[in-house]
Motif scaffolding. Structure first.
Motif, mmCIF file in Angstrom:
data_model
loop_
_atom_site.group_PDB
_atom_site.id
_atom_site.type_symbol
_atom_site.label_atom_id
_atom_site.label_comp_id
_atom_site.label_asym_id
_atom_site.label_seq_id
_atom_site.Cartn_x
_atom_site.Cartn_y
_atom_site.Cartn_z
ATOM 1 N N UNK A 1 -10.588 19.092 -4.470
ATOM 2 C CA UNK A 1 -10.743 19.922 -5.665
ATOM 3 C C UNK A 1 -9.698 19.539 -6.706
ATOM 4 N N UNK A 2 -10.143 19.434 -7.958
ATOM 5 C CA UNK A 2 -9.226 19.130 -9.053
ATOM 6 C C UNK A 2 -9.391 20.176 -10.151
ATOM 7 N N UNK A 3 -8.324 20.384 -10.916
ATOM 8 C CA UNK A 3 -8.371 21.227 -12.115
ATOM 9 C C UNK A 3 -8.148 20.329 -13.327
ATOM 10 N N UNK A 4 -8.997 20.484 -14.317
ATOM 11 C CA UNK A 4 -8.846 19.743 -15.559
ATOM 12 C C UNK A 4 -8.906 20.726 -16.718
ATOM 13 N N UNK A 5 -8.420 20.284 -17.860
ATOM 14 C CA UNK A 5 -8.419 21.155 -19.034
ATOM 15 C C UNK A 5 -9.314 20.557 -20.106
ATOM 16 N N UNK A 6 -10.054 21.433 -20.769
ATOM 17 C CA UNK A 6 -10.938 21.023 -21.866
ATOM 18 C C UNK A 6 -11.895 19.915 -21.447
ATOM 19 N N UNK A 7 -12.519 20.101 -20.258
ATOM 20 C CA UNK A 7 -13.566 19.215 -19.756
ATOM 21 C C UNK A 7 -13.124 17.752 -19.699
ATOM 22 N N UNK A 8 -11.990 17.525 -19.055
ATOM 23 C CA UNK A 8 -11.594 16.156 -18.757
ATOM 24 C C UNK A 8 -10.557 15.573 -19.677
ATOM 25 N N UNK A 9 -10.175 16.296 -20.717
ATOM 26 C CA UNK A 9 -9.172 15.757 -21.628
ATOM 27 C C UNK A 9 -7.829 15.619 -20.925
ATOM 28 N N UNK A 10 -7.517 16.562 -20.037
ATOM 29 C CA UNK A 10 -6.220 16.554 -19.363
ATOM 30 C C UNK A 10 -6.392 16.935 -17.897
ATOM 31 N N UNK A 11 -6.000 16.036 -17.006
ATOM 32 C CA UNK A 11 -6.020 16.312 -15.569
ATOM 33 C C UNK A 11 -4.758 17.084 -15.219
ATOM 34 N N UNK A 12 -4.934 18.247 -14.560
ATOM 35 C CA UNK A 12 -3.793 19.101 -14.241
ATOM 36 C C UNK A 12 -3.358 18.973 -12.792
ATOM 37 N N UNK A 13 -4.328 19.109 -11.861
ATOM 38 C CA UNK A 13 -3.987 19.096 -10.439
ATOM 39 C C UNK A 13 -5.017 18.295 -9.652
ATOM 40 N N UNK A 14 -4.561 17.723 -8.549
ATOM 41 C CA UNK A 14 -5.425 17.061 -7.575
ATOM 42 C C UNK A 14 -5.083 17.664 -6.225
ATOM 43 N N UNK A 15 -6.039 18.416 -5.666
ATOM 44 C CA UNK A 15 -5.776 19.212 -4.473
ATOM 45 C C UNK A 15 -4.560 20.100 -4.729
ATOM 46 N N UNK A 16 -3.491 19.971 -3.938
ATOM 47 C CA UNK A 16 -2.328 20.838 -4.126
ATOM 48 C C UNK A 16 -1.247 20.199 -4.991
ATOM 49 N N UNK A 17 -1.490 19.011 -5.488
ATOM 50 C CA UNK A 17 -0.484 18.295 -6.275
ATOM 51 C C UNK A 17 -0.698 18.526 -7.767
ATOM 52 N N UNK A 18 0.393 18.852 -8.463
ATOM 53 C CA UNK A 18 0.365 18.991 -9.915
ATOM 54 C C UNK A 18 0.702 17.632 -10.515
ATOM 55 N N UNK A 19 -0.154 17.131 -11.400
ATOM 56 C CA UNK A 19 0.006 15.764 -11.904
ATOM 57 C C UNK A 19 0.517 15.726 -13.343
ATOM 58 N N UNK A 20 0.917 16.879 -13.886
ATOM 59 C CA UNK A 20 1.519 16.886 -15.217
ATOM 60 C C UNK A 20 2.931 17.458 -15.102
ATOM 61 N N UNK A 21 3.837 17.063 -15.988
ATOM 62 C CA UNK A 21 5.231 17.529 -15.904
ATOM 63 C C UNK A 21 5.402 18.934 -16.474
ATOM 64 N N UNK A 22 4.843 19.921 -15.797
ATOM 65 C CA UNK A 22 4.957 21.312 -16.236
ATOM 66 C C UNK A 22 5.255 22.164 -15.011
ATOM 67 N N UNK A 23 6.503 22.599 -14.881
ATOM 68 C CA UNK A 23 6.923 23.341 -13.688
ATOM 69 C C UNK A 23 6.300 24.729 -13.611
ATOM 70 N N UNK A 24 5.654 25.175 -14.687
ATOM 71 C CA UNK A 24 5.032 26.501 -14.672
ATOM 72 C C UNK A 24 3.718 26.509 -13.896
ATOM 73 N N UNK A 25 3.151 25.328 -13.660
ATOM 74 C CA UNK A 25 1.818 25.219 -13.061
ATOM 75 C C UNK A 25 1.923 24.937 -11.565
ATOM 76 N N UNK A 26 1.081 25.618 -10.790
ATOM 77 C CA UNK A 26 1.016 25.386 -9.343
ATOM 78 C C UNK A 26 -0.381 25.713 -8.847
ATOM 79 N N UNK A 27 -0.648 25.340 -7.585
ATOM 80 C CA UNK A 27 -1.931 25.639 -6.947
ATOM 81 C C UNK A 27 -1.699 26.652 -5.837
ATOM 82 N N UNK A 28 -2.503 27.696 -5.836
ATOM 83 C CA UNK A 28 -2.454 28.728 -4.797
ATOM 84 C C UNK A 28 -3.552 28.402 -3.784
ATOM 85 N N UNK A 29 -3.139 27.897 -2.621
ATOM 86 C CA UNK A 29 -4.112 27.442 -1.627
ATOM 87 C C UNK A 29 -3.616 27.774 -0.230
#
Length: 335
Positions: free
Chosen positions: A161-189
Motif C-alpha cells: 500500500x502506498x499513499x500519494x498526494x494529488x493523484x501521483x504528484x507526490x509520493x508520501x509513503x510506501x508501506x510503513x516507510x515515509x519517503x519524504x523529509x517530513x517528520x510530521x508524517x507517519x503510517x499507522x499500521x
C-alpha cells in the motif's frame, strides 16, 4: 351409317406450392456461459396446424411437444410468444447440457427437422480483488491538530500500500516507510492487519488537499480530501483550562497558554474583575516558567468564573473556566 362425334375434356390441374423451407434459418450453433440461459430458436413457416417437438440427440426422448414440457427438468420451457416461434429455453445451463438438439415439425403432409448445437463455456471463476472498508472521504481538522486519513482494506493476505498526494504528484509513503523529509508524517499500521492510515501531526493550511491510498498491483485507489481550518496566526490558544472542582481548603490548578507572531502575555480575572479575593489575599500564584495558575487554600468566595486572557501586539483573546468549591461533607472532583 351411323357417325360418332367425340369430345375431349382437357383439365389442367393447378400446381399446389409446397414450401420447401418449413423451418426458417436460425443460428446453427449457440454459445452460452455456464449458469446463463440458452435460447435455441425454432421458427416455423407453415399455414396449417403443426406439432413442434424438441428432442436431444443424445437420448432421443422428447423434451417438449407443442407447449407441453415432457421432462422433469424444471429449467426447460418453451417460448411461444409468436405464432411461428417454438424456442427451447434452458435456464441455468450446465456443462452437461452441451450437445445437439433437434426441432421436429410434424403436420398434415409435412415433416421437417432443424438441428442446433449447444456449446457451453465454463464460467469464469471471479478473481477476488481487495476492497476498501467504508471510511470518511473527507477529513476536517483545525490547524495545529493531528489528521488521520483512514485506509482500511478487506483482504486476507499482505498488501503493498502506498499513499500519494494529488493523484501521483507526490509520493508520501510506501508501506510503513515515509519517503519524504517530513517528520510530521507517519503510517499507522498494526502487524497482521490491512489498516494503512496516514497520520499528519501539527497540520498546516498547506496540507489541505487530495490524498490517495493505492493498493499497488491491483490499481484500486481511495481518495481522501483533507480540509484544514486555518487559525488566526496573530494569536491563538494552544492550551485552554478545564473546569475545576475542589473542597474548601484545597488548592485549584488551571492551565492556559497561547502563541502568535509575537509572544502573548497571560492574565487572569474573576467575574470580569482583576481584584478578586485570591489576588487580594495573595493566595494566587502564576508560575513564570510554566502555563499553570494556582489558587491556594481555596475558600467559598473563590468560586466563580475565571477568565484567561492572552495579549500581544496583534490583540487579545479570552477563554473562561469555572471553579466550583464544595463545603465540608460535599463531594468535589479532585484536581
Amino acid at each position: 351409317m351411323e357417325g360418332y362425334i367425340m369430345f375431349f375434356l382437357l383439365v389442367t390441374v393447378s400446381a399446389i406450392h409446397i414450401p420447401t423451407s418449413v423451418i426458417e434459418p436460425s443460428v446453427d450453433e449457440v454459445y452460452v456461459t455456464e449458469g446463463d440461459t440458452a435460447t435455441l430458436v425454432c421458427s416455423v413457416t407453415w399455414p396449417g396446424r403443426l406439432i413442434v417437438i424438441w428432442t436431444r440427440v443424445s437420448d432421443g426422448n422428447p423434451l417438449t411437444i407443442g407447449t407441453l414440457v415432457y421432462t422433469y427438468d424444471e429449467r426447460i420451457s418453451i417460448q411461444h410468444s409468436r405464432k411461428n416461434d417454438w424456442n427451447l429455453l434452458i435456464r441455468n445451463v450446465k456443462l452437461y447440457d452441451a450437445g445437439k438438439y433437434v426441432c421436429q415439425v410434424n403436420g398434415k403432409g409435412i415433416f421437417a427437422t432443424g438441428t442446433v448445437l449447444l456449446k457451453v463455456n465454463v464460467s469464469a471463476i471471479p478473481i477476488p480483488t481487495p476492497a476498501f472498508k467504508p471510511s470518511a472521504e473527507e477529513v476536517y481538522v483545525t490547524e495545529g491538530d493531528t489528521a488521520t486519513l483512514v485506509c482500511s482494506v478487506k483482504w486476507p493476505g499482505r498488501l503493498f500500500v502506498i499513499w500519494i498526494r494529488n493523484f501521483g504528484v507526490q509520493l508520501l509513503t510506501v508501506e510503513e516507510s515515509v519517503v519524504i523529509p517530513d517528520s510530521r508524517i507517519s503510517i499507522q499500521h498494526a502487524t497482521g492487519a490491512n489498516d494503512w492510515n496516514l497520520v499528519i501531526k501539527d497540520v498546516k493550511p498547506d496540507d489541505a488537499g487530495k490524498y490517495v491510498c493505492e493498493v499497488y498491483g491491483y490499481s484500486i485507489r481511495k481518495m481522501v480530501l483533507l480540509q484544514v481550518n486555518a487559525v488566526n496566526e496573530s494569536i491563538h490558544f494552544i492550551k485552554t483550562p478545564s473546569d475545576v472542582w475542589v473542597k474548601k481548603g484545597q488548592f485549584a490548578r488551571f492551565e492556559c497558554a497561547a502563541t502568535g507572531r509575537s509572544t502573548p502575555t497571560i492574565s487572569w480575572s474573576k467575574d470580569d474583575a482583576d481584584d478578586f479575593p485570591a489576588a487580594q489575599e495573595r493566595r494566587m500564584h502564576k508560575m513564570s516558567d510554566s502555563d499553570e495558575f494556582f489558587i491556594m487554600d481555596v475558600t467559598v468566595n473563590d468560586a466563580g468564573v475565571y477568565t484567561c486572557t492572552a495579549t500581544n501586539a496583534d490583540g487579545s483573546i479570552s477563554t473562561d473556566v469555572n471553579l466550583f468549591v464544595s463545603y465540608d461533607g460535599e463531594d468535589a472532583k479532585s484536581t
